[in-house]
Design a protein around this motif. Structure first.
Motif, PDB file in Angstrom:
ATOM      1  N   PHE A 156       6.158   3.800 -11.576  1.00  0.00           N
ATOM      2  CA  PHE A 156       5.365   4.497 -10.565  1.00  0.00           C
ATOM      3  C   PHE A 156       4.309   3.540 -10.042  1.00  0.00           C
ATOM      4  N   VAL A 157       4.272   3.398  -8.738  1.00  0.00           N
ATOM      5  CA  VAL A 157       3.337   2.479  -8.091  1.00  0.00           C
ATOM      6  C   VAL A 157       2.183   3.279  -7.486  1.00  0.00           C
ATOM      7  N   GLU A 158       0.989   2.866  -7.793  1.00  0.00           N
ATOM      8  CA  GLU A 158      -0.196   3.403  -7.131  1.00  0.00           C
ATOM      9  C   GLU A 158      -1.058   2.226  -6.710  1.00  0.00           C
ATOM     10  N   ASN A 159      -2.058   2.473  -5.901  1.00  0.00           N
ATOM     11  CA  ASN A 159      -2.870   1.389  -5.343  1.00  0.00           C
ATOM     12  C   ASN A 159      -3.843   0.841  -6.383  1.00  0.00           C
ATOM     13  N   PRO A 209       1.918  13.480  -8.695  1.00  0.00           N
ATOM     14  CA  PRO A 209       3.142  13.058  -8.006  1.00  0.00           C
ATOM     15  C   PRO A 209       4.368  12.918  -8.905  1.00  0.00           C
ATOM     16  N   VAL A 210       4.178  12.742 -10.212  1.00  0.00           N
ATOM     17  CA  VAL A 210       5.331  12.680 -11.105  1.00  0.00           C
ATOM     18  C   VAL A 210       6.099  14.007 -11.061  1.00  0.00           C
ATOM     19  N   THR A 228      -0.211   6.972 -13.405  1.00  0.00           N
ATOM     20  CA  THR A 228       0.927   7.813 -13.034  1.00  0.00           C
ATOM     21  C   THR A 228       2.171   7.408 -13.813  1.00  0.00           C
ATOM     22  N   HIS A 229       2.363   6.101 -13.986  1.00  0.00           N
ATOM     23  CA  HIS A 229       3.516   5.641 -14.753  1.00  0.00           C
ATOM     24  C   HIS A 229       3.405   6.087 -16.209  1.00  0.00           C
ATOM     25  N   ASN A 274       0.853  -1.187   0.000  1.00  0.00           N
ATOM     26  CA  ASN A 274       0.000   0.000   0.000  1.00  0.00           C
ATOM     27  C   ASN A 274       0.888   1.235   0.000  1.00  0.00           C
ATOM     28  N   VAL A 275       0.548   2.225  -0.810  1.00  0.00           N
ATOM     29  CA  VAL A 275       1.269   3.493  -0.822  1.00  0.00           C
ATOM     30  C   VAL A 275       0.291   4.622  -0.506  1.00  0.00           C
ATOM     31  N   ALA A 276       0.766   5.621   0.223  1.00  0.00           N
ATOM     32  CA  ALA A 276      -0.095   6.743   0.622  1.00  0.00           C
ATOM     33  C   ALA A 276      -0.474   7.604  -0.572  1.00  0.00           C
ATOM     34  N   TYR A 277       0.383   7.624  -1.576  1.00  0.00           N
ATOM     35  CA  TYR A 277       0.133   8.355  -2.821  1.00  0.00           C
ATOM     36  C   TYR A 277       1.054   7.732  -3.872  1.00  0.00           C
ATOM     37  N   PRO A 278       0.794   7.932  -5.166  1.00  0.00           N
ATOM     38  CA  PRO A 278       1.644   7.327  -6.195  1.00  0.00           C
ATOM     39  C   PRO A 278       3.107   7.727  -6.034  1.00  0.00           C
ATOM     40  N   GLN A 279       3.985   6.729  -6.028  1.00  0.00           N
ATOM     41  CA  GLN A 279       5.409   6.969  -5.785  1.00  0.00           C
ATOM     42  C   GLN A 279       6.269   6.187  -6.764  1.00  0.00           C
TER      43      GLN A 279
END
Length: 399
Positions: free
Chosen positions: A93-96, A204-205, A132-133, A67-72
């Motif tokens: 980029f990982v998002e949920n 987030p990018v 995001t990716h 789990n990530v708090a925001y895309p990272q």
């Protein structure tokens, strides 16, 4: 009823704006060239030395959940195999969401290319499920051609510096044109970076791009970049981290006043930068060390420039990143440098390199008459160009 913090509200707003779920992510990887049982690691960009998770390749596949708090931005790193110098790596980029990744693990897709040398084959990595990716790939597709133009211009400069056996370097004017071409392509590159951040200021990018490039910005550009980011993005953990890094970088960015620091000179006498800097003259701070080959190779050129321009008011202070006093003093004697030599003899373990934001030498910073940082690239033909701008041409026939 409990009060909800403003930061939490902003983070919820960011998540909503990104169409973001809090149910966690699943990364399903499919790779060719991997070995059965090969270890696979998941690393976060903001903490590259830390392993977030690990698994193993099974039948050419692997899986991560979390789990990530925001895309990272994350890197999937594969354990090195025999005869491999660097482990293969996949950026994403990982998002949920449910994310699928496919890539060949050939010798070009390594951590070295991704983090240091460039040339990473982004087109070979296929990522689905992360919007995001997709934006990150769009950024890379615009960035890489501009970076290549800058590299091509720099290669021409290196060829000028090393014309080949029994050949003489061209005139200084020719070299100055080459560094101007490098600067022009770099300005286009950084313009692209700045525009991307502004146009995607709630994504987030933009944080990733800003963090990667913040060290190349001037003090005013740092302020403009931070001001362009949305309140939600700045309130995120990544935003706060960027703001903290920007505050450190800005202290010694172009346009800021120099930061004072205490040293000893070669005779053991205490010296502060403020004793000599900002006294109405231009002063070069040259960071070097006795063990640094490129630093030593630059010294004859620096000595020539000093002899020509010191009478006009140009000053130099060499700040050694040595930790061995005997070796430092021997190098000074061998090189016969006549200007001020100082060191705290803490090398890169002290605070100085952190304050002045560098991790490699030679690094050369020019301080103006009022103590302002004029440029952080006062080496080679860039130094010649700046000296000619400030004092006129004193190189004579070499120009």
């Amino acid at each position: 009823m409990k009060r909800i913090s403003f930061t939490f509200v902003l983070l919820l707003a960011l998540a909503a704006k990104q169409g973001y779920s809090q149910t966690g992510f699943t990364i399903n990887g499919n790779v060719t060239g991997a070995t059965e049982g090969q270890k696979v690691y998941l690393r976060a960009e903001d903490n590259p030395g830390k392993i977030q998770d690990s698994t193993m390749v099974k039948n050419g596949t692997f899986e991560f959940k979390g789990n990530v708090a925001y895309p990272q931005f994350y890197t999937i790193v594969f354990g090195k195999q025999p005869k491999q110098r660097f482990g293969s790596a996949i950026p994403l980029f990982v998002e949920n969401k449910k994310i699928s990744v496919s890539a060949p693990l050939d010798s070009n897709a390594t951590e070295l290319e991704l983090n240091y040398t460039g040339g990473y084959p982004y087109d070979k990595v296929k990522v689905k499920g992360s919007a995001t990716h997709e934006l990150f790939v769009k950024y890379i597709n615009g960035y890489e051609p501009l970076k290549k133009q800058n590299s091509t211009a720099f290669d021409a400069y290196i060829k000028y510096l090393n014309p080949g056996k029994d050949k003489q370097k061209g005139p200084i004017a020719e070299g100055i044109k080459l560094v101007e071409a490098i600067d022009a392509t770099k300005a286009v590159l950084l313009g692209y970076v700045s525009n991307f951040i502004k146009q995607n200021n709630a994504n987030p990018v933009a944080l990733y791009v800003a963090r990667k490039n913040i060290g190349t910005f001037t003090a005013s550009e740092i302020d403009q970049t931070l001001a362009s980011l949305s309140p939600e993005l700045k309130a995120s953990a990544g935003g706060k981290s960027l703001i903290e890094k920007a505050a450190v970088v800005k202290k010694t960015a172009v346009g800021s006043k120099f930061v004072d620091f205490a040293f000893n000179d070669k005779d053991g006498n205490p010296v502060k930068l403020s004793d000599h800097v900002g006294k109405g003259k231009y002063t070069l701070l040259e960071f070097w060390a006795s063990w640094c080959g490129p630093c030593r190779a630059d010294i004859p050129h620096l000595k020539e420039a000093y002899e020509l321009y010191h009478p006009a008011g140009f000053e130099v202070i060499s700040i050694s990143m040595d930790d061995d006093k005997a070796k430092w003093l021997k190098a000074i004697a061998d090189e016969q440098m006549s200007w001020l030599q100082v060191s705290d003899l803490k090398a890169f373990t002290g605070d100085f390199s952190k304050i002045y934001n560098f991790n490699g030498i030679p690094t050369c910073v020019l301080i103006g008459p009022e103590g302002e940082i004029i440029t952080r690239n006062m080496r080679g033909l860039w130094m010649d160009k700046k000296l000619i701008e400030l004092y006129g041409n004193k190189f004579g026939a070499k120009f």
